[in-house]
Design an enzyme around this catalytic site. Structure first.
Site, PDB file in Angstrom:
ATOM      1  N   ALA A  23       0.921  -1.277   0.102  1.00 45.89           N
ATOM      2  CA  ALA A  23       0.162   0.010  -0.003  1.00 45.89           C
ATOM      3  C   ALA A  23       1.036   1.255   0.002  1.00 45.89           C
ATOM      4  O   ALA A  23       0.843   2.150   0.922  1.00 45.89           O
ATOM      5  CB  ALA A  23      -0.967   0.140   1.149  1.00 45.89           C
ATOM      6  N   HIS A  25       3.183   4.554  -0.549  1.00 51.44           N
ATOM      7  CA  HIS A  25       2.424   5.982  -0.868  1.00 51.44           C
ATOM      8  C   HIS A  25       4.017   6.707  -1.070  1.00 51.44           C
ATOM      9  O   HIS A  25       5.182   6.372  -0.980  1.00 51.44           O
ATOM     10  CB  HIS A  25       1.551   6.426   0.225  1.00 51.44           C
ATOM     11  CG  HIS A  25       2.152   6.307   1.713  1.00 51.44           C
ATOM     12  ND1 HIS A  25       3.091   6.816   2.233  1.00 51.44           N
ATOM     13  CD2 HIS A  25       1.744   5.413   2.524  1.00 51.44           C
ATOM     14  CE1 HIS A  25       3.438   6.475   3.296  1.00 51.44           C
ATOM     15  NE2 HIS A  25       2.343   5.468   3.752  1.00 51.44           N
ATOM     16  N   GLY A  27       5.339   8.505   0.954  1.00 55.55           N
ATOM     17  CA  GLY A  27       6.425   8.324   2.220  1.00 55.55           C
ATOM     18  C   GLY A  27       7.405   6.930   1.799  1.00 55.55           C
ATOM     19  O   GLY A  27       8.567   7.261   2.032  1.00 55.55           O
ATOM     20  N   HIS A  28       6.692   6.059   1.488  1.00 58.48           N
ATOM     21  CA  HIS A  28       7.719   4.954   0.862  1.00 58.48           C
ATOM     22  C   HIS A  28       8.585   5.284  -0.146  1.00 58.48           C
ATOM     23  O   HIS A  28       9.618   4.735  -0.338  1.00 58.48           O
ATOM     24  CB  HIS A  28       6.952   3.655   0.607  1.00 58.48           C
ATOM     25  CG  HIS A  28       5.867   3.099   1.598  1.00 58.48           C
ATOM     26  ND1 HIS A  28       4.475   3.508   1.627  1.00 58.48           N
ATOM     27  CD2 HIS A  28       6.413   2.481   2.731  1.00 58.48           C
ATOM     28  CE1 HIS A  28       4.154   2.694   2.616  1.00 58.48           C
ATOM     29  NE2 HIS A  28       4.848   2.145   3.360  1.00 58.48           N
ATOM     30  N   GLN A  52       2.443  -8.875  13.742  1.00 57.83           N
ATOM     31  CA  GLN A  52       2.419  -7.505  14.116  1.00 57.83           C
ATOM     32  C   GLN A  52       1.164  -7.058  14.240  1.00 57.83           C
ATOM     33  O   GLN A  52       0.992  -5.886  14.845  1.00 57.83           O
ATOM     34  CB  GLN A  52       3.432  -6.486  13.403  1.00 57.83           C
ATOM     35  CG  GLN A  52       2.963  -6.104  12.159  1.00 57.83           C
ATOM     36  CD  GLN A  52       4.246  -5.302  11.472  1.00 57.83           C
ATOM     37  OE1 GLN A  52       5.243  -5.985  10.868  1.00 57.83           O
ATOM     38  NE2 GLN A  52       4.098  -4.185  11.439  1.00 57.83           N
ATOM     39  N   ASP A 141       7.089   6.223  12.181  1.00 60.47           N
ATOM     40  CA  ASP A 141       7.113   5.098  13.292  1.00 60.47           C
ATOM     41  C   ASP A 141       8.245   5.064  14.016  1.00 60.47           C
ATOM     42  O   ASP A 141       9.074   4.352  14.182  1.00 60.47           O
ATOM     43  CB  ASP A 141       6.869   3.706  12.416  1.00 60.47           C
ATOM     44  CG  ASP A 141       5.772   3.547  11.543  1.00 60.47           C
ATOM     45  OD1 ASP A 141       4.711   3.481  12.324  1.00 60.47           O
ATOM     46  OD2 ASP A 141       5.820   3.557  10.451  1.00 60.47           O
TER      47      ASP A 141
HETATM   48  O1  PAF Z   1       6.925  -0.217   9.057  1.00 60.87           O
HETATM   49  C1  PAF Z   1       6.278  -1.205   8.595  1.00 60.87           C
HETATM   50  O2  PAF Z   1       5.956  -1.096   7.410  1.00 60.87           O
HETATM   51  C2  PAF Z   1       6.662  -2.596   8.999  1.00 60.87           C
HETATM   52  O3  PAF Z   1       6.275  -2.419  10.516  1.00 60.87           O
HETATM   53  C3  PAF Z   1       7.805  -3.390   8.700  1.00 60.87           C
HETATM   54  C4  PAF Z   1       9.064  -2.481   9.046  1.00 60.87           C
HETATM   55  C5  PAF Z   1       7.911  -3.442   7.390  1.00 60.87           C
HETATM   56  C6  PAF Z   1       7.656  -4.547   9.476  1.00 60.87           C
HETATM   57  O4  PAF Z   1       6.704  -5.557   8.965  1.00 60.87           O
END
Ligand code: PAF
Length: 246
Positions: A23, A25, A27-28, A52, A141
């Site tokens: 997903a 965006h 930021g990525h 998680q 994060d």
């Molecule tokens: O920040 C995230 O998208 C997730 O916590 C990560 C670091 C990819 C681990 O699943």
């Protein structure tokens, strides 16, 4: 993992890694662009990590627009996209896991039991499988970033953990794949979250002003020159953090 390692063995020069849950965006895209600028090869992983999520509906609702994600990776200059196989990554049935027993229990960790064990475990697996020179994480994060850094130090990982600034929309809201779950009116209102967080003199004032603005506040805390907060807005959990001395 065998295929990934064969690819890694052929790569020349520093390998940069951007772990994601898809997903994707802007930021990525900023993380990938930074890796592109600093490394000879760039790998992006896309894996919605089940360990998680402490809430099954949150996991089920997680968007997985694979074709759009691959397009963004291609456009941003990634050399390879790794789509780990869940069975292979968790062949141990998640009996082996990373536990941090201090920072992982507060703030996000207090509301999401087991969340950071899931994050740290998957990040360790990804880093050990690929052995990148650098791995890129967003400051949005913040708690995750501190925990990943701490783990990398504690276990003598060879990968450098690189922090990248939070990318925000024009109205100040931090980019998140969760923002898409807000109604148009809810999305407009959400812009008050970073604004009130920044303007308040202390964490307590920020909490009461956020509540007065109609948000359900999970926590607001001042810690290490940062103000960290989580709210629930239209049933969507939003987190943010900013420096308190800037
Ligand atoms: O920040 C995230 O998208 C997730 O916590 C990560 C670091 C990819 C681990 O699943």
């Amino acid at each position: 993992v065998g295929e990934l390692r064969a690819w890694r063995a052929r790569a020349t020069g520093p390998v940069g890694f951007v772990p994601t849950m898809g997903a994707l965006h802007a930021g990525h895209a900023a993380l990938i662009a930074r890796a592109r600028a600093e490394c000879a090869s760039v790998v992006v992983s896309i894996f919605v990590n089940p360990t998680q999520f402490n809430d099954a509906t949150d996991l089920a609702a997680y968007p997985q627009p694979l074709q759009a994600d691959l397009g963004l990776c291609r456009a941003t200059g990634a050399d390879a996209v790794w789509l780990p196989d869940r069975g292979e990554l968790y062949a141990d049935g998640y009996h082996y896991r990373v536990v941090e027993d201090d920072l992982a229990n507060i703030l996000e960790g207090a509301s999401r039991p087991g969340h950071f064990s899931g994050v740290l475990t998957v990040v360790l697996k990804l880093l050990l499988a690929l052995e990148p020179d650098c791995a890129y994480f967003g400051e949005k994060d913040w708690q995750q970033l501190q925990l990943v850094r701490g783990m990398a130090q504690a276990f003598f990982l060879r990968t450098a953990i690189i922090a990248c600034p939070t990318v925000r929309d024009a109205d100040g809201l931090a980019l998140s794949s969760r923002n898409a779950r807000l109604s148009p009116a809810g999305r407009r209102q959400a812009a008050q979250f970073p604004r009130l967080l920044r303007a308040a003199a202390d964490a307590e004032t920020a909490r009461s002003e956020l509540e007065a603005a109609g948000f359900l506040v999970d926590y607001v805390a001042d810690r290490d020159n940062r103000r960290l907060a989580a709210i629930i807005h239209e049933g969507v959990r939003l987190i943010d953090n900013l420096m308190t001395n800037d």
